[in-house]
Structure formats: structure tokens, C-alpha cells
Scaffold this active site. Structure first.
Site, PDB file in Angstrom:
ATOM      1  N   ARG A 263       0.832  -1.196   0.000  1.00 44.13           N
ATOM      2  CA  ARG A 263       0.000   0.000   0.000  1.00 44.13           C
ATOM      3  C   ARG A 263       0.868   1.248   0.000  1.00 44.13           C
ATOM      4  NH1 ARG A 263      -4.966  -2.011   3.954  1.00 44.13           N
ATOM      5  NH2 ARG A 263      -5.308  -3.919   2.745  1.00 44.13           N
ATOM      6  N   ARG A 278       1.421   1.300  10.376  1.00 41.54           N
ATOM      7  CA  ARG A 278       1.101   1.676   8.995  1.00 41.54           C
ATOM      8  C   ARG A 278       2.348   1.505   8.151  1.00 41.54           C
ATOM      9  NH1 ARG A 278      -3.298   4.244   7.353  1.00 41.54           N
ATOM     10  NH2 ARG A 278      -3.800   4.835   9.496  1.00 41.54           N
ATOM     11  N   GLU A 353      -7.424  -0.523  14.553  1.00 41.33           N
ATOM     12  CA  GLU A 353      -8.045  -1.470  13.620  1.00 41.33           C
ATOM     13  C   GLU A 353      -7.112  -2.633  13.303  1.00 41.33           C
ATOM     14  OE1 GLU A 353      -9.629   0.351  10.098  1.00 41.33           O
ATOM     15  OE2 GLU A 353      -9.654  -1.563   9.034  1.00 41.33           O
TER      16      GLU A 353
END
Length: 429
Positions: A263, A278, A353
RNA sequence: GGAGAGGUGGCUGAGUGGCCGAAAGCACCGGUUUGCUAAAUCGGCGUACGAGUUACAUCGUACCGGGGGUUCGAAUCCCCCCCUCUCCGCCA
């Protein structure tokens, strides 16, 4: 994407849904484009009909003069068809483009809010642990226990890349094995999928790899090809059956696939810059189900149940979020996220999350052209597709390290992972 | 990467310019017959879009791996691409 006819017949509902989801979509334009397309289609069919008539009559025609005239007409018809065909193609492309901007419809029970604050906690499991010592975050733990090397990641590849090391590396494999094991017991077919996929497949799933704004592209594309690095195995698993008609007797088809996920994290620069939360690449075990429209709702709950089972097995406290309309994204009809307790996140720990499960109804299937057919029944319908995270390795790893750290700086390994790691505890070396 | 063979309906497989949306068989669905099972026999049996109907029916258009071309007319001829299989090379 939605069905153009559905949009036409449910204007207000679609309009209201776009508002709820905070998506500016031009519904009127979609209908206008569809009108235009239908008209051109009618036009071309009329010409083709005449074309077929003429070419059928020609071999029977005896009079040479008549015959020549008919051939001339046929020729002219062919040219007309060619002209209209170009217009049809353009109209279809425009319609598809406009249609793909409209998000899926929404489950009636999903909380309505344009703000992520509208997300609703529906389940809470486990109690966040009270530490009688200053809890470290996972970056500090990775450092002291030598579980990851972020400098090497940055040096070899770039910011937000990492090497897993020692038990860090073993824990990745352990999490994958554990999750796969749970899913296989649940009757899911295990896969290891390609890490690259074609642009059309990405688009079918709902990604926009060709977004004209490079700041918004979430995926890496491979130069000189029509391939992208996948952002999730949802892409490859969902693409598996594109252009297929599945026998309803074989549904639901329950798959679980492991892939690496890449990503760009465009739009999130500077967010969560430290550590594993992340990153640009991670390993993920993903569930994906193809089913009939009647089955999808129950299967969505099943996917959530399995996700909970996996986190309960790890012993990590979490809560479940019923995602509000403004936060659903394009393809999801309804979405549940599991947020795990992360003691090192924020000032005193926060939920973060770790999984997400969506019922995409027929939204992806329409674009990917995946249909089903019942034996002995006429016609086909689009399947429903669902996806859910079994384990996103980096975030699960983060939660394990932070939740199970001890006063002496060691980390207790969750029991279910011990057989795969080969030890109970990670100690300072 | 090189050479060859091939891609036709759920499957097998015929079809080399109009009579082909496509023979035949299998599978499947419905009927008949036999005490049941099996067999026999008759009929049906693709998808999408559009028109049409209360709903069927029916009609039109497209589709024989994908895209382009030739032709009044293409599964059939020409070009490009993709995929599968076999052999060789390379490689983990």
C-alpha cells in the site's frame, strides 16, 4: 458498481444513500448517459436488422441490377453500423465511469453518519490490561528484543519498510499458520495467491489504480505492464472467478488466502510514521466468500465470528465497530471492524483497527461479471461477495507485543502460537 | 525465450463463406411406458441486451478465446494478442 437500471428505478434512494455516505455523485448524469446508450443501442439494432435482411436476400436475387443495388445498400449499412458502434462504445465507457463513482447501497442497520465518529461499538471483548509498570510501545519492544529492523528497511527499500527478525519473523509465520488452521477447520479452502494482479481486477474489486490524481493512488503499479502489486488478497481471490457463471449448488465458496499486501498509503503521509502500524508492505491472511444473495447476510456474521475467534484465541482485548455510512468506502454494503487494544498506542493505549469484514453484495460481482445459476432454472444472477481479515500480521504482531509484555521487558507468546514459534516467551538477548 | 499443436454451448465433438446460435453424443429438465431401480421412447435444454406480456409466449440484436480487418454476408478467409498442451532452453 450498481446496475444502471436499478439507479434509474430508485433515484431517490440512491441519491439519499450517496448523501449518507458522503459521496458526491451525479445521479442525474448517470440516467442521462444510460438514456443515450439505450437510444444508440436501439439505433444500431435497427440497422443490423436491415443488414441481416439484405444479406439474406442477395443470394436469391436473380436480377443483376437489383442485386447490385442491394449490395450497395449493404455496404452503406455496414458503414452506418461502424459509425454508431463508435458512439455506443463511448457511451458505454462514460456510463461505466459515472456508475463506478456511485457507492454500493447500505444495510438498513448500518449507522448513518458522515463522520467517522458515527461508528458504533457493537461488541466489546476482554478487559484492557492494567500495567503496574510503564508499558512500552511495540517499537521499543522490537528494538530491545531485536524483533524488527526499521533502519535496515528504510535503507534497503524506504520509509515504512522493515525487516522482521528473530521471533518477529517466526511470529509472522506462526500467525499465518494459526489463522490458516482456524479457517481450514471452519471449512475454508486455503490459498496462497499471486501478489500481482491486472488493473481490471483491481478495478473490479473497487480500487482505482488509474486515479488521475497520483496523490490518491493506493496501490503500486508495475511500469510497462498492466499489473499492480496487490493491496490485499481480496483482489486476487475475488478476481479468481471473474467472467464465470457458478453453479448455485457449489455456493457458498469459502476461501482463505495468504498474500503480501502493498500500500502506498497515499493520503496518510506523516500518520503513524513509527513502527508496524502503517507500513507499505505486510502479510495478510484474508477470507473471501462467493455466495447467493440469500446467503450473504448470514455469512457476513460468520466472518465476524471467525475474526473474533482468532483474536479471542490470541487473548487480545478488542471491540467491534459497525462502520457508519460515511466510512464504508465504495463497495461495502455493511462493514464490521475489529479494533484491538494497543497499550502503546496514544497516551494510555487505544483501540486500533486489526481486521475488517465487508459484505459487498453484488457490487463487485457486477463489475467482475461473476454470476450464479441454479440447476434447471432459467437465467443467472450476480453472486454476492464478502471479505474479511483473518490476520493482518503486522498489526496482530504489534498487539501481541504490547499486550503481553512483562516487567522484565520480555513478551509472553500466546499459547496458540507457541507450537509454531517453539517457545513460550521472548526474552532480552 | 524457441518449436509445434490447439482454443466451438455444462462436457465430448462436427462444422473451411450464405440453408449455422451452431450436427451428433453425454449430462440435465419434463412427458410416456415397464411393479420399483435400471432401460426404452418423445420433447425441451446457452447467455446478455432491447421490444413485448399481469406473468408466460413471442420477436429483434449480439456472442463459436480476445481485438481488428476483408465481404452485401464470417465459427469458417487475413492480421495482432491472450490462453492451454507437448518438446527444447533457462531457472528457485
Amino acid at each position: 458498481m450498481l446496475d444502471a437500471a436499478f439507479v434509474r428505478n430508485n433515484l431517490q434512494a440512491v441519491q439519499a444513500n450517496c448523501q449518507n455516505r458522503n459521496v458526491p455523485a451525479d445521479i442525474v448524469r448517470v440516467v442521462a448517459l444510460d438514456d443515450g446508450r439505450r437510444e444508440l443501442l436501439g439505433k444500431i439494432q435497427t440497422i443490423q436488422q436491415r443488414q441481416n435482411e439484405v444479406s439474406k436476400l442477395i443470394p436469391k436475387e436473380k436480377d443483376p441490377g437489383q442485386k447490385q443495388a442491394m449490395i450497395a445498400e449493404g455496404k452503406s449499412l455496414r458503414e452506418q453500423v461502424a459509425l454508431v458502434e463508435v458512439q455506443v462504445r463511448e457511451a458505454e465507457a462514460n456510463l461505466k465511469a459515472a456508475l463506478s463513482l456511485i457507492p454500493n447501497m447500505t444495510h438498513p442497520d448500518a449507522p448513518v453518519s458522515s463522520d467517522p465518529a458515527g461508528n458504533k461499538e457493537v461488541i466489546r471483548w476482554g478487559e484492557p490490561r492494567q500495567f503496574d509498570f510503564p508499558a512500552k510501545d511495540h517499537v521499543a519492544l522490537c528494538d530491545s528484543l531485536q524483533l524488527a529492523d526499521f533502519e535496515a528497511g528504510a535503507s534497503v527499500t524506504g520509509q515504512k519498510f522493515y525487516f522482521l527478525k528473530n521471533e518477529g519473523a517466526l511470529l509472522e509465520l506462526a500467525l499465518v499458520q494459526y489463522a490458516m488452521g482456524v479457517l481450514v477447520k471452519e471449512g475454508y479452502t486455503p490459498f496462497i495467491t499471486p501478489d500481482l494482479a491486472r488493473v481490471e481486477v483491481l478495478e473490479g474489486i473497487g480500487f482505482i489504480p488509474r486515479d488521475p490524481d497520483p496523490e490518491k493512488r493506493q496501490v503500486y503499479t508495475i511500469e510497462g505492464t498492466d499489473l499492480c502489486l496487490v493491496a490485499t488478497a481480496e483482489i486476487t481471490l475475488g478476481g479468481m472467478h471473474r467472467d464465470h457463471i457458478l453453479d448455485e449448488a457449489t455456493l457458498p465458496r469459502k476461501y482463505v488466502g495468504m498474500s503480501h499486501c502493498f500500500r502506498t498509503e497515499a493520503g496518510a503521509p506523516g500518520r503513524d510514521t513509527r513502527g508496524l502500524y502503517r507500513v507499505h508492505q505486510f502479510t495478510k491472511v484474508e477470507m473471501f466468500v462467493f455466495c447467493t444473495p440469500e446467503q450473504s447476510e448470514a455469512i457476513h456474521l460468520e466472518l465476524l465470528r471467525i475474526e473474533e475467534k482468532i483474536f479471542q484465541g490470541l487473548g487480545i482485548p478488542y471491540h467491534v465497530i459497525d462502520t457508519c455510512t460515511g466510512d464504508l468506502g465504495g463497495p461495502a454494503y455493511r462493514k464490521f471492524d475489529i479494533e484491538a487494544w494497543m497499550p502503546g498506542r496514544g497516551k494510555e493505549g487505544e483501540y486500533g483497527e486489526v481486521t475488517s469484514t465487508s459484505n459487498c453484495t453484488d457490487y463487485q460481482a457486477r463489475r467482475l461479471n461473476i454470476r450464479c445459476k441454479a440447476q434447471g432454472q432459467k437465467g443467472t444472477r450476480f453472486v454476492h461477495t464478502l471479505n474479511g481479515t483473518a490476520v493482518a500480521v503486522t498489526r496482530a504482531l504489534l498487539a501481541i507485543l504490547e499486550n503481553f509484555q512483562e516487567t522484565d521487558g520480555s513478551v509472553t507468546i500466546p499459547e496458540v502460537l507457541r507450537p509454531f514459534v517453539g517457545k513460550d516467551r521472548i526474552v532480552t538477548r
